[in-house]
Design an enzyme around this catalytic site. Structure first.
Site, PDB file in Angstrom:
ATOM      1  CG  HIS A   1      -8.463   1.514  -3.846  1.00 44.30           C
ATOM      2  ND1 HIS A   1      -7.113   1.689  -4.051  1.00 44.30           N
ATOM      3  CD2 HIS A   1      -8.575   0.814  -2.694  1.00 44.30           C
ATOM      4  CE1 HIS A   1      -6.440   1.131  -3.058  1.00 44.30           C
ATOM      5  NE2 HIS A   1      -7.297   0.583  -2.231  1.00 44.30           N
TER       6      HIS A   1
ATOM      7  CG  HIS B   1       1.701  -1.797  -3.264  1.00 42.74           C
ATOM      8  ND1 HIS B   1       1.290  -1.064  -2.180  1.00 42.74           N
ATOM      9  CD2 HIS B   1       2.466  -0.953  -4.004  1.00 42.74           C
ATOM     10  CE1 HIS B   1       1.756   0.163  -2.254  1.00 42.74           C
ATOM     11  NE2 HIS B   1       2.492   0.266  -3.350  1.00 42.74           N
TER      12      HIS B   1
ATOM     13  CD  GLU C   1       4.987   3.340  -3.499  1.00 38.07           C
ATOM     14  OE1 GLU C   1       4.589   3.424  -2.317  1.00 38.07           O
ATOM     15  OE2 GLU C   1       4.419   2.645  -4.350  1.00 38.07           O
TER      16      GLU C   1
ATOM     17  CE1 TYR D   1      -1.447   8.172   2.249  1.00 40.14           C
ATOM     18  CE2 TYR D   1      -0.761   6.219   3.470  1.00 40.14           C
ATOM     19  CZ  TYR D   1      -1.103   6.828   2.274  1.00 40.14           C
ATOM     20  OH  TYR D   1      -1.115   6.096   1.115  1.00 40.14           O
TER      21      TYR D   1
ATOM     22  CG  HIS E   1       7.480   2.100   1.814  1.00 38.63           C
ATOM     23  ND1 HIS E   1       6.232   2.689   1.891  1.00 38.63           N
ATOM     24  CD2 HIS E   1       7.860   1.891   3.104  1.00 38.63           C
ATOM     25  CE1 HIS E   1       5.864   2.821   3.144  1.00 38.63           C
ATOM     26  NE2 HIS E   1       6.844   2.351   3.906  1.00 38.63           N
TER      27      HIS E   1
ATOM     28  CG  HIS F   1       4.880  -0.235   0.974  1.00 32.67           C
ATOM     29  ND1 HIS F   1       5.687  -0.652  -0.051  1.00 32.67           N
ATOM     30  CD2 HIS F   1       4.093   0.722   0.436  1.00 32.67           C
ATOM     31  CE1 HIS F   1       5.407   0.008  -1.159  1.00 32.67           C
ATOM     32  NE2 HIS F   1       4.423   0.840  -0.892  1.00 32.67           N
TER      33      HIS F   1
END
Length: 486
Positions: free
Chosen positions: A293, A336, A342, A351, A393, A399
């Protein structure tokens, strides 16, 4: 890969005059002009716009012409932002500004070691409670983190707000930068110099630098998020009563000035520098149709670019309902580390960090996604990432999915068929700058001190059986003793 351009960004039409600021005179259905970055025109009284020029000797109806500029005069035409307002009295007619008393104390626009600190640790906050005492939008606004300086015209700040009282006989003006407001609970009725905006959870409002506005709360208590950018503006990603107090945010401090008329006495206007709103449900997300994705940039709604191509001072990215169909793919967000920082918020639902759950006793998890075989994916834990909460993050802080999410995902293997994420709207403010965190955010009782523990259960799944004494290699199941060549 870039996101689909926003197709229907709404700009207030300001079709008729108004005098109240409590929101009671808001019509049930506001009329909006549609488009992004277009040149708009609006008249509360027919013929109020001067024909053929911007600043005639005498304007129609004896109005004053006043320009508000969002860019320097010499900016290229395609980047130039300005609007002409034709008003009963010019905005310059007010008493001198003086520091607001009492001061605010929790608004920051100059981030340094004296007022904020840095940490690479993953951070998460629970939703804030509604204040016990009467609190309007201004007093309920507080900074969580940010970077840079409004004085140097480069940087950003991320705020949150909780309010239970409408602004009365006052208007707010942000001279530091643009506000991007994301309501999470309770509608906002926003009166601006260009007209009125009704902003509901699931919509966003952009209030450009310099515009005066009032926020009223038709539903009572309200809570949400605000991103502020210094020195630039958001763009699409490539591909009342007599007697007002004007509260102006300048350098992160609040100043007030008295004015004996409504700051919203604009009778007509035209230009392309205006407040606007957008319904996030109209955004069309892209997704993969085979394997893997794409990165979150495909869901960018608005961006504030820097001079470096492809690098944003602040991106506004959303994670709306959508289908997941990729084969042979770990579908939750991958682990990642990002050179960007972020800050995430959740408007409603849960979420997309999933954990397996099977319904028992007829109980239904409102955030669960049916997999068609009696198994459900639950997208929220009671003490996890909740609507109205937030996480941060920072640059290069690792994370990704928690332990339960990872184990539930790989346990299904390739049996997971197409399924749809529904009933959720999460978003992310992403910046190339490293944010500094305000002390009240780090010391807040809403801070989730155990956030890091959601990853501690991740175990090794490494399997590689081999014996080659000549090479000194003996690896078995990852957790056993490992020989390394001499």
């Amino acid at each position: 890969m870039e996101s689909e351009p926003v197709s229907n960004t709404d700009v207030p039409q300001g079709s008729k005059p108004f005098s109240k600021t409590d929101g009671a005179d808001f019509p049930p259905d506001l009329s909006y002009q549609s488009g992004f970055g277009n040149h708009f025109a609006s008249e509360a009284i027919p013929g109020a716009l001067p024909p053929g020029q911007n600043s005639p000797l005498i304007c129609p109806y004896g109005l004053y012409a006043e320009q508000i500029s969002g860019t320097s005069f010499t900016s290229p035409r395609k980047l130039n932002l300005r609007s002409w307002l034709y008003r009963i009295k010019p905005s310059v007619t007010h008493e001198p500004f003086k520091p607001r008393s009492p001061g605010h104390g929790r608004l920051v626009s100059e981030f340094d070691q004296s007022n904020s600190s840095t940490t690479p640790t993953q951070l998460r906050w629970r939703p804030a409670d509604v204040p016990n005492s009467p609190t309007d939008f201004i007093d309920g606004l507080y900074t969580v983190c940010g970077a840079g300086s409004s004085f140097l015209r480069h940087g950003f700040a991320i705020h949150m707000y909780t309010a239970n009282k409408s602004m009365v006989n006052s208007a707010f003006c942000n001279a530091d930068g643009d506000f991007l407001i994301v309501p999470q609970e309770g509608r906002l009725w926003v009166i601006t110099e260009c007209g009125r905006l009704q902003v509901s959870p699931g919509e966003i409002a952009i209030l450009p630098q310099g515009f005066r506005f009032t926020v009223t709360l038709p539903d009572g208590p309200s809570r949400g998020y605000v991103a502020e950018i210094f020195g630039t503006h958001f763009q699409l990603p490539d591909l009342g009563p007599i007697g007002y107090s004007i509260v102006q945010k300048f350098g992160g401090e609040l100043f007030t000035a008295r004015q004996d008329f409504s700051p919203f006495n604009v009778v007509a206007w035209h230009g392309n520098y205006v407040p606007y709103k957008y319904d996030l449900s109209k955004f069309c997300p892209y997704n993969t149709v085979l394997v893997d994705h794409s990165d979150p940039s495909i869901n960018t709604v608005l961006t504030a670019p820097t001079e470096k191509p492809g690098v944003a001072l602040l991106d506004f990215v959303i994670f709306p309902p959508r289908w997941l169909v990729a084969e042979h793919t770990f579908r939750p967000p991958y682990y990642h580390r990002n050179c960007m920082s972020e800050f995430m918020g959740l408007i409603h639902g849960g979420y997309e960090g999933f954990r397996s759950a099977r319904l028992t006793g007829g109980r239904i998890n409102p955030f669960a996604i049916s997999m068609g075989d009696g198994t459900f994916l639950s997208v929220a834990k009671a003490d996890g990432f909740l609507p109205g909460g937030a996480s941060l993050h920072s640059c290069m802080t690792p994370h990704g999915p928690d332990t339960q999410t990872y184990e539930a995902t790989i346990a299904r293997g390739n049996e997971a068929g197409p399924y749809k994420i529904t009933g959720t709207m999460a978003f992310m403010f992403e910046s190339c700058l490293i944010p500094r965190i305000c002390p009240w955010a780090l010391e807040s009782p809403l801070m989730d001190r155990d956030y890091y523990q959601c990853w501690l259960g991740l175990r090794s799944h490494f399997e590689c059986e081999g014996t080659d004494d000549e090479q000194g290699i003996h690896i078995l199941n990852g957790n056993d003793e490992t020989k390394i060549p001499a």
